[in-house]
Design an enzyme around this catalytic site. Sequence first.
Site, mmCIF file in Angstrom:
data_model
loop_
_atom_site.group_PDB
_atom_site.id
_atom_site.type_symbol
_atom_site.label_atom_id
_atom_site.label_comp_id
_atom_site.label_asym_id
_atom_site.label_seq_id
_atom_site.Cartn_x
_atom_site.Cartn_y
_atom_site.Cartn_z
ATOM 1 N N LYS A 195 -0.075 5.670 8.284
ATOM 2 C CA LYS A 195 0.561 5.653 6.967
ATOM 3 C C LYS A 195 -0.482 5.803 5.860
ATOM 4 O O LYS A 195 -0.322 6.620 4.935
ATOM 5 C CB LYS A 195 1.332 4.353 6.769
ATOM 6 N N THR B 98 0.862 -1.179 0.000
ATOM 7 C CA THR B 98 0.000 0.000 0.000
ATOM 8 C C THR B 98 0.898 1.228 0.000
ATOM 9 O O THR B 98 1.475 1.594 1.021
ATOM 10 C CB THR B 98 -0.923 0.024 1.225
ATOM 11 N N LYS C 135 -8.036 1.525 -2.703
ATOM 12 C CA LYS C 135 -7.626 1.100 -1.361
ATOM 13 C C LYS C 135 -7.490 2.304 -0.426
ATOM 14 O O LYS C 135 -7.950 2.265 0.724
ATOM 15 C CB LYS C 135 -6.291 0.352 -1.456
#
Length: 341
Positions: A290, A139, A215
């Site tokens: 993050k 990711t 995502k």
Amino acid sequence: MSKPFSVIRGSASKSWASSVGARRTFATSRCLHATWGFVGLGRMGFPMAKNLRAKIPKSDKLIIHDVNPAVTGQFAEEHAGQTIQVAEAVREISEQAETIITVLPEPHHVQNVLRAMLKPPTLLKIGPCKPRLFIDCSTIDPKNSRAASNAVHSSGQGKFIDAPMSGGVVGASAGTLTFMIGASNDMVKPVSDVLLMMGKRVLHMGEQGAGLKGKLANNYLLGLNNIATCEAMNMGIKWGLDPKKLAELINTSTGRCWPSEVNNPVPYVVQNSPASRGYDGGFGTSLMRKDMKLALQAAHESGAASVMGHEALSVYDLVETDDNCKGKDFSVVYRFLGGKE
């Protein structure tokens, strides 16, 4: 008008098996069996690689690499007797493997690994004698993913697909992950055949980068919902409401969301939730920080408004500096707020 995303479910299909079988008819012995590469054996990568090894033919080789040699040693020990090779450098993997999966923590890790695997640009002359398929399940932000994709494609040595996932460590272990991929239409089938050996569903979101965008949008919403759930549960309990009854109300009403229904932040409202285990396991606050940062960065670059995001990020920043909360599942925000445990 753009087409809605396509969904692919099920186990690895016959078409992938057929293509594997076809490439094993090459005359050279080095192409008789398929070789797979896996880089990044962290909390997600380790069980994913384990499921991959279980699904590919026994005669195929799996080459693994991680910066922590103890982890690769453990993986090799657990798979003693199977065709496992531990690579000291990622270049070894790109030279031998046709399909390479990466699961890495940060954008610069992806960039560094891709750079090391692509240079020198001689991969088509060695190993499996054909372009490599790089599937990045990390990711990271769309901008860095696009740079990685450009590096692969401009070298002429393979294809790059972004394929971030959802499902956490539990899903990685059970092989029930959902992958969101950014790929051209012609690559959806072969990539899905690989990913379905480690998960149960693949969502094709669009061209390269679209998987990551989907995502990040999802995790941005998740991060906001989590804080709101923690605040709402804390309010209700301080008002004298029973936590289980409050959760039942929320989960059958308009406030229903994953942080309330599945990952409720109040201990023992959901018996198997991280909150019921001292907030251990689950999706770490550092990971949520993050993802929030990446989503806000991408939003800024595209000019999209993010009214609540920066406030939410500041909450996760504070949680990670609290000695009673840092390193825990992100539902520990409830503890940070002073919630009754």
